[in-house]
Design a protein around this motif. Structure first.
Motif, PDB file in Angstrom:
ATOM      1  N   ASP A  68      17.481   1.854  29.544  1.00  0.00           N
ATOM      2  CA  ASP A  68      16.907   0.538  29.241  1.00  0.00           C
ATOM      3  C   ASP A  68      15.401   0.695  29.098  1.00  0.00           C
ATOM      4  O   ASP A  68      14.627   0.264  29.944  1.00  0.00           O
ATOM      5  CB  ASP A  68      17.242  -0.459  30.352  1.00  0.00           C
ATOM      6  N   GLY A  69      14.999   1.364  28.028  1.00  0.00           N
ATOM      7  CA  GLY A  69      13.582   1.540  27.750  1.00  0.00           C
ATOM      8  C   GLY A  69      13.009   2.890  28.132  1.00  0.00           C
ATOM      9  O   GLY A  69      11.892   3.224  27.714  1.00  0.00           O
ATOM     10  N   GLU A  70      13.760   3.684  28.912  1.00  0.00           N
ATOM     11  CA  GLU A  70      13.251   5.003  29.295  1.00  0.00           C
ATOM     12  C   GLU A  70      13.271   5.956  28.095  1.00  0.00           C
ATOM     13  O   GLU A  70      14.163   5.896  27.252  1.00  0.00           O
ATOM     14  CB  GLU A  70      14.094   5.612  30.420  1.00  0.00           C
ATOM     15  N   SER A  71      12.272   6.830  28.032  1.00  0.00           N
ATOM     16  CA  SER A  71      12.234   7.866  27.001  1.00  0.00           C
ATOM     17  C   SER A  71      12.810   9.187  27.492  1.00  0.00           C
ATOM     18  O   SER A  71      13.138  10.063  26.687  1.00  0.00           O
ATOM     19  CB  SER A  71      10.792   8.099  26.528  1.00  0.00           C
ATOM     20  N   TYR A  72      12.919   9.323  28.818  1.00  0.00           N
ATOM     21  CA  TYR A  72      13.436  10.547  29.422  1.00  0.00           C
ATOM     22  C   TYR A  72      14.402  10.166  30.545  1.00  0.00           C
ATOM     23  O   TYR A  72      14.267   9.107  31.149  1.00  0.00           O
ATOM     24  CB  TYR A  72      12.311  11.410  30.000  1.00  0.00           C
ATOM     25  N   VAL A  73      15.356  11.067  30.816  1.00  0.00           N
ATOM     26  CA  VAL A  73      16.325  10.776  31.877  1.00  0.00           C
ATOM     27  C   VAL A  73      16.236  11.748  33.042  1.00  0.00           C
ATOM     28  O   VAL A  73      16.906  11.549  34.057  1.00  0.00           O
ATOM     29  CB  VAL A  73      17.769  10.742  31.344  1.00  0.00           C
ATOM     30  N   GLU A  74      15.415  12.793  32.928  1.00  0.00           N
ATOM     31  CA  GLU A  74      15.211  13.648  34.094  1.00  0.00           C
ATOM     32  C   GLU A  74      14.054  14.609  33.883  1.00  0.00           C
ATOM     33  O   GLU A  74      13.709  14.970  32.751  1.00  0.00           O
ATOM     34  CB  GLU A  74      16.472  14.421  34.477  1.00  0.00           C
ATOM     35  N   LEU A  75      13.491  15.014  35.015  1.00  0.00           N
ATOM     36  CA  LEU A  75      12.477  16.060  35.072  1.00  0.00           C
ATOM     37  C   LEU A  75      13.009  17.103  36.042  1.00  0.00           C
ATOM     38  O   LEU A  75      13.168  16.826  37.235  1.00  0.00           O
ATOM     39  CB  LEU A  75      11.150  15.491  35.574  1.00  0.00           C
ATOM     40  N   ALA A  76      13.328  18.297  35.545  1.00  0.00           N
ATOM     41  CA  ALA A  76      13.961  19.333  36.352  1.00  0.00           C
ATOM     42  C   ALA A  76      12.979  20.470  36.620  1.00  0.00           C
ATOM     43  O   ALA A  76      12.383  21.017  35.682  1.00  0.00           O
ATOM     44  CB  ALA A  76      15.201  19.876  35.639  1.00  0.00           C
ATOM     45  N   VAL A  77      12.858  20.834  37.900  1.00  0.00           N
ATOM     46  CA  VAL A  77      11.938  21.887  38.312  1.00  0.00           C
ATOM     47  C   VAL A  77      12.740  23.012  38.963  1.00  0.00           C
ATOM     48  O   VAL A  77      13.334  22.815  40.027  1.00  0.00           O
ATOM     49  CB  VAL A  77      10.895  21.359  39.323  1.00  0.00           C
ATOM     50  N   PRO A  78      12.789  24.203  38.357  1.00  0.00           N
ATOM     51  CA  PRO A  78      13.522  25.308  38.981  1.00  0.00           C
ATOM     52  C   PRO A  78      12.827  25.766  40.262  1.00  0.00           C
ATOM     53  O   PRO A  78      11.592  25.797  40.336  1.00  0.00           O
ATOM     54  CB  PRO A  78      13.501  26.397  37.913  1.00  0.00           C
ATOM     55  N   LEU A  79      13.627  26.112  41.265  1.00  0.00           N
ATOM     56  CA  LEU A  79      13.086  26.508  42.561  1.00  0.00           C
ATOM     57  C   LEU A  79      13.235  27.990  42.846  1.00  0.00           C
ATOM     58  O   LEU A  79      12.458  28.556  43.629  1.00  0.00           O
ATOM     59  CB  LEU A  79      13.780  25.725  43.685  1.00  0.00           C
ATOM     60  N   ALA A  80      14.238  28.634  42.276  1.00  0.00           N
ATOM     61  CA  ALA A  80      14.492  30.044  42.530  1.00  0.00           C
ATOM     62  C   ALA A  80      15.407  30.565  41.442  1.00  0.00           C
ATOM     63  O   ALA A  80      16.089  29.791  40.765  1.00  0.00           O
ATOM     64  CB  ALA A  80      15.143  30.239  43.904  1.00  0.00           C
ATOM     65  N   ALA A  81      15.432  31.892  41.276  1.00  0.00           N
ATOM     66  CA  ALA A  81      16.325  32.529  40.306  1.00  0.00           C
ATOM     67  C   ALA A  81      17.062  33.659  41.008  1.00  0.00           C
ATOM     68  O   ALA A  81      16.784  34.843  40.786  1.00  0.00           O
ATOM     69  CB  ALA A  81      15.540  33.045  39.109  1.00  0.00           C
ATOM     70  N   PRO A  82      18.013  33.309  41.880  1.00  0.00           N
ATOM     71  CA  PRO A  82      18.773  34.331  42.603  1.00  0.00           C
ATOM     72  C   PRO A  82      19.727  35.078  41.684  1.00  0.00           C
ATOM     73  O   PRO A  82      19.902  34.719  40.513  1.00  0.00           O
ATOM     74  CB  PRO A  82      19.540  33.523  43.648  1.00  0.00           C
ATOM     75  N   ALA A  83      20.358  36.118  42.216  1.00  0.00           N
ATOM     76  CA  ALA A  83      21.396  36.820  41.464  1.00  0.00           C
ATOM     77  C   ALA A  83      22.482  35.834  41.063  1.00  0.00           C
ATOM     78  O   ALA A  83      22.680  34.800  41.711  1.00  0.00           O
ATOM     79  CB  ALA A  83      21.975  37.946  42.322  1.00  0.00           C
ATOM     80  N   PRO A  84      23.201  36.123  39.980  1.00  0.00           N
ATOM     81  CA  PRO A  84      24.153  35.137  39.452  1.00  0.00           C
ATOM     82  C   PRO A  84      25.439  34.980  40.241  1.00  0.00           C
ATOM     83  O   PRO A  84      26.206  34.053  39.966  1.00  0.00           O
ATOM     84  CB  PRO A  84      24.449  35.658  38.041  1.00  0.00           C
ATOM     85  N   ASP A  85      25.714  35.864  41.212  1.00  0.00           N
ATOM     86  CA  ASP A  85      26.975  35.745  41.936  1.00  0.00           C
ATOM     87  C   ASP A  85      26.978  34.512  42.831  1.00  0.00           C
ATOM     88  O   ASP A  85      25.930  33.992  43.231  1.00  0.00           O
ATOM     89  CB  ASP A  85      27.231  36.999  42.771  1.00  0.00           C
ATOM     90  N   ALA A  86      28.174  34.040  43.151  1.00  0.00           N
ATOM     91  CA  ALA A  86      28.336  32.782  43.882  1.00  0.00           C
ATOM     92  C   ALA A  86      27.663  32.819  45.249  1.00  0.00           C
ATOM     93  O   ALA A  86      27.049  31.833  45.672  1.00  0.00           O
ATOM     94  CB  ALA A  86      29.820  32.452  44.029  1.00  0.00           C
ATOM     95  N   ALA A  87      27.781  33.936  45.961  1.00  0.00           N
ATOM     96  CA  ALA A  87      27.203  34.006  47.301  1.00  0.00           C
ATOM     97  C   ALA A  87      25.690  33.859  47.262  1.00  0.00           C
ATOM     98  O   ALA A  87      25.100  33.136  48.073  1.00  0.00           O
ATOM     99  CB  ALA A  87      27.599  35.327  47.971  1.00  0.00           C
ATOM    100  N   ALA A  88      25.035  34.535  46.314  1.00  0.00           N
ATOM    101  CA  ALA A  88      23.584  34.451  46.205  1.00  0.00           C
ATOM    102  C   ALA A  88      23.138  33.063  45.769  1.00  0.00           C
ATOM    103  O   ALA A  88      22.148  32.515  46.281  1.00  0.00           O
ATOM    104  CB  ALA A  88      23.071  35.504  45.219  1.00  0.00           C
ATOM    105  N   GLN A  89      23.851  32.476  44.827  1.00  0.00           N
ATOM    106  CA  GLN A  89      23.511  31.133  44.365  1.00  0.00           C
ATOM    107  C   GLN A  89      23.684  30.108  45.483  1.00  0.00           C
ATOM    108  O   GLN A  89      22.835  29.229  45.682  1.00  0.00           O
ATOM    109  CB  GLN A  89      24.378  30.769  43.165  1.00  0.00           C
ATOM    110  N   ALA A  90      24.783  30.210  46.233  1.00  0.00           N
ATOM    111  CA  ALA A  90      25.022  29.269  47.332  1.00  0.00           C
ATOM    112  C   ALA A  90      23.951  29.414  48.411  1.00  0.00           C
ATOM    113  O   ALA A  90      23.476  28.421  48.967  1.00  0.00           O
ATOM    114  CB  ALA A  90      26.408  29.495  47.919  1.00  0.00           C
TER     115      ALA A  90
END
Length: 352
Positions: free
Chosen positions: A76-98
């Motif tokens: 309703d009038g917004e030009s954007y719906v989110e601002l996302a800021v990455p916090l970390a880039a761990p290994a891609p496996d589930a344990a590291a991401q969790a």
């Protein structure tokens, strides 16, 4: 924790969360977001279709999501719906991401207090985004006019500032009743911030194949998501057999997924894939040594074979007398997790 970069101290995740939530987004207009970037000390870059805010953080730059074809019906009038800021880039496996998500959760919670909303986006994120394969947990500090979310991003945890109404409007309108219209699970607590929060309707599985798919998706990601969120889920599943609805399974998941089977005497659980405590010693700390006899230990983050587990549960339920998908019922006890009332939208199963 603050990260040292030479002589420069990087802003902590907790302090970043405080500043994002305190930012005046001024209706999420281009002018308002440029002011937010300036207030945060970030430079504006990228293109009009893919704006980037240069943060100087070691984890990367922030992204603004403009309103596009998928989003425009919810704003309703917004030009954007989110601002996302990455916090970390761990290994891609589930344990590291969790583990990375859990570490971020501890920092943000220390700064802002317990989140008012928690859950999993399942395989369909806000505004129809695809989600990480390992799991899609989120925590939300709901506010007006903006909400802050800690989200499992595609490369690692992200802090996402979003205008509250468009995100909630999108979610509420998914309650169409069609199979898989909503995925994941959604939990809210009694925080004053949740006053006025709306809840969409769910959907009902119409075939055993749908139940198998939805259970498989849920179980495959569950230990990674519960580990990331720092919660423990206990979910009894009952099976209607035309006469009654006895307990069939007990799904318990914290840092590992364990499932117990209570099939009637005329069912052969071993033939269907169930084992005993001798085969799954980890389950002794969950269910005891000898009762129930039949159980399985599916492992920790990234380890469960969701489809195979779901096929085993469905085959057992049908052998025990469940003739229709609606005969498999989630026990109401599962709806209370760590102070949150949880709805398991992605399962498509009745709750009783």
């Amino acid at each position: 924790m603050n990260v040292q970069q030479g002589s420069t101290t990087e802003e902590s995740v907790g302090e970043l969360a405080r500043r994002l939530l305190a930012a005046d987004t001024d209706g999420w207009t281009p002018e308002g977001m440029r002011a937010v970037a300036a207030g945060l000390g970030w430079a504006w870059g990228g293109t009009s279709d893919a704006p980037v805010l240069v943060t100087g953080r070691s984890s990367g730059d922030a992204r603004l999501r403009p309103v596009g074809d998928y989003e425009k019906r919810y704003v309703d009038g917004e030009s954007y719906v989110e601002l996302a800021v990455p916090l970390a880039a761990p290994a891609p496996d589930a344990a590291a991401q969790a583990a990375a998500f859990r570490a971020a959760k501890e920092e943000v919670t220390a700064a802002l207090g317990k989140p008012s909303i928690m859950g999993s986006h399942g395989d369909m994120g806000p505004f129809y985004d695809s989600e990480p394969l390992w799991g899609a947990p989120f925590l939300r500090w709901r506010g007006r006019p903006d909400t802050l979310e800690l989200r499992a991003g595609k490369s690692g945890p992200e802090l996402v500032l979003q205008p509250t109404d468009p995100a909630e409007n999108w979610f509420w309108r998914q309650g169409s009743g069609e199979e898989h219209a909503i995925s994941g699970f959604f939990g809210s607590n009694r925080d004053q911030a949740n006053v006025g929060l709306g809840f969409p309707g769910g959907w009902t599985a119409r075939s055993w194949e749908t139940v198998t798919r939805s259970l498989g998706d849920f179980l495959g990601a569950l230990p990674a998501e519960t580990t990331a969120l720092g919660i423990r889920i206990g979910m009894p599943l009952y099976g209607r057999n035309g006469r009654s609805a006895p307990l069939l399974f007990d799904v318990v998941c914290g840092d590992r997924l364990s499932i117990a089977c209570f099939a009637p005497d005329d069912v052969d659980p071993a033939a269907l894939g169930w084992g005993t405590v001798a085969e799954f010693p980890h389950t002794a700390s969950v269910f005891g040594d000898d009762d129930p006899v039949w159980r399985v230990d599916a492992g920790g983050p990234g380890e469960p074979k969701g489809r195979a587990l779901a096929e085993m549960l469905v085959a057992t339920a049908r052998a025990a007398g469940a003739s229709d998908p609606a005969d498999l019922v989630v026990g109401g006890e599962a709806g209370y997790v760590d102070g949150y009332h949880v709805t398991y939208y992605g399962l498509g199963l009745p709750t009783g």
